[in-house]
Design a protein around this motif. Structure first.
Motif, PDB file in Angstrom:
ATOM      1  N   THR A 270     -33.966 -10.301  11.812  1.00  0.00           N
ATOM      2  CA  THR A 270     -35.036  -9.408  12.238  1.00  0.00           C
ATOM      3  C   THR A 270     -34.735  -7.991  11.792  1.00  0.00           C
ATOM      4  O   THR A 270     -33.577  -7.594  11.661  1.00  0.00           O
TER       5      THR A 270
ATOM      6  N   GLU B 160     -36.110  -3.860  12.625  1.00  0.00           N
ATOM      7  CA  GLU B 160     -36.894  -3.018  13.511  1.00  0.00           C
ATOM      8  C   GLU B 160     -37.888  -2.182  12.710  1.00  0.00           C
ATOM      9  O   GLU B 160     -37.590  -1.716  11.616  1.00  0.00           O
TER      10      GLU B 160
ATOM     11  N   GLN C  29     -39.814  -5.945  16.527  1.00  0.00           N
ATOM     12  CA  GLN C  29     -38.903  -6.790  15.764  1.00  0.00           C
ATOM     13  C   GLN C  29     -39.703  -7.645  14.778  1.00  0.00           C
ATOM     14  O   GLN C  29     -40.558  -8.420  15.183  1.00  0.00           O
TER      15      GLN C  29
ATOM     16  N   PRO D 278     -39.505 -10.590  11.936  1.00  0.00           N
ATOM     17  CA  PRO D 278     -38.681 -11.613  11.287  1.00  0.00           C
ATOM     18  C   PRO D 278     -38.761 -11.474   9.773  1.00  0.00           C
ATOM     19  O   PRO D 278     -39.824 -11.199   9.210  1.00  0.00           O
TER      20      PRO D 278
END
Length: 319
Positions: free
Chosen positions: A91, A93, A136, A138
């Protein structure tokens, strides 16, 4: 061993609008098992006023000796040369709270108005988020020698794609209502081509025509580190900080980012180094844009070394 890449996240990174390049660092290795090596310090919060720090006193080593110890600490040159492909997922940010929704609204309004929003409007749109929690996203990253790359980022049920085939690059960003596959700009293609091979800039640096100089020493967090100036042959200059105890690369200078009408330095702090099939890689990479308080982490959760990767994955993607 790693390389900083200007992956086009196309969401929000701190106070920047979605269209801007978000620097992300990706470790080039695989698998998450194994013990954890000493970690680098966290990225410090941006200071309001810089304070001159006394340079730490370290054992006198030549640049070649520092690089030799660093390469050994990361597993050795021969171990890295066995890495031909890799796939990393985890992930990243991309802003706090409702920043994403507000940035999309700002972008759409700006587009309807025939131009991009001003940086001041972007900052205002990202101020006082409703939630302090970072969004978050992916991601899955495929890498293949010599310098092929495919990145997928999922957001709001859609998948953005960025591909580089060694010479040309493309990007597809459906969550910004961009329905077509777009080619890389000249700057994006140049930056991706300049990142080099999977070994990174310090392995066999002399054979690559890279010049390494010792500029001095700094504290990275609370730990002293050697500051190296690395000049690639015909390429840009970057700085890499090598921890004086572990000889791991705990801080790396990224591609500068234009914000508020001027260029801001970008730094990536690397920690949670883990041994993976004989090499050591960071599983936490925290990016800081100088002058902005928020940092943004990329967390590697799963990795595979030398997986079979379809050559077609590195060609122009379909919308």
């Amino acid at each position: 061993m790693f390389e900083i890449r200007p992956f086009l996240v196309a969401i929000v990174s701190g106070a920047t609008v979605a269209m801007m390049m978000s620097p992300t660092v990706v470790a080039t290795a695989a698998a998450t098992s194994g013990a954890t090596a000493p970690a680098a310090a966290k990225a410090p919060a941006a200071a309001k006023a810089p304070v001159a720090a006394k340079e730490p006193q370290l054992p006198k080593l030549t640049p070649a000796q520092i690089v030799e110890k660093h390469v050994a600490a990361r597993g050795g040159a021969q171990a890295w040369k066995t890495v031909q492909t890799m796939q990393l997922s985890g992930t990243m940010e991309a802003g706090r709270g409702d920043n994403v929704a507000r940035a999309e609204k700002l972008f759409n309004e700006s587009k309807a108005g025939g131009g991009k929003a001003k940086n001041a409007e972007v900052v205002a749109a990202n101020a006082a988020p409703e939630s302090n929690k970072q969004i978050q996203l992916p991601f899955t990253l495929d890498l293949k020698r010599p310098n092929l790359m495919r990145l997928e980022i999922k957001f709001d049920g859609k998948t953005a794609v960025q591909v580089f085939d060694g010479q040309h690059g493309w990007k597809y960003r459906p969550f910004l209502n961009r329905k077509d596959v777009e080619p890389f700009t000249a700057d994006e293609a140049g930056a991706e081509a300049a990142r080099g091979d999977l070994d990174g800039p310090l392995i066999d640096y002399a054979a690559k025509g890279t010049k390494v100089e010792l500029e001095g020493a700094d504290l990275v967090g609370t730990q002293p580190a050697y500051r190296l100036k690395v000049t690639a042959h015909g390429g840009p200059i970057k700085h890499i900080w090598i921890d004086a105890k572990t000889f791991l690369d705990v801080k790396v200078e990224g591609l500068p980012k234009r914000m508020d009408g001027k260029m801001h330095p970008v730094y990536v702090y690397q920690r949670d180094f883990r041994p993976v099939q004989g090499v050591l890689i960071p599983f936490v990479l925290e990016t800081q844009v100088d002058g902005y308080p928020d940092t943004h982490k990329t967390l590697v959760e799963k990795a595979a070394v030398n997986p079979p990767l379809d050559a077609a994955a590195f060609s122009k993607p379909h919308a």
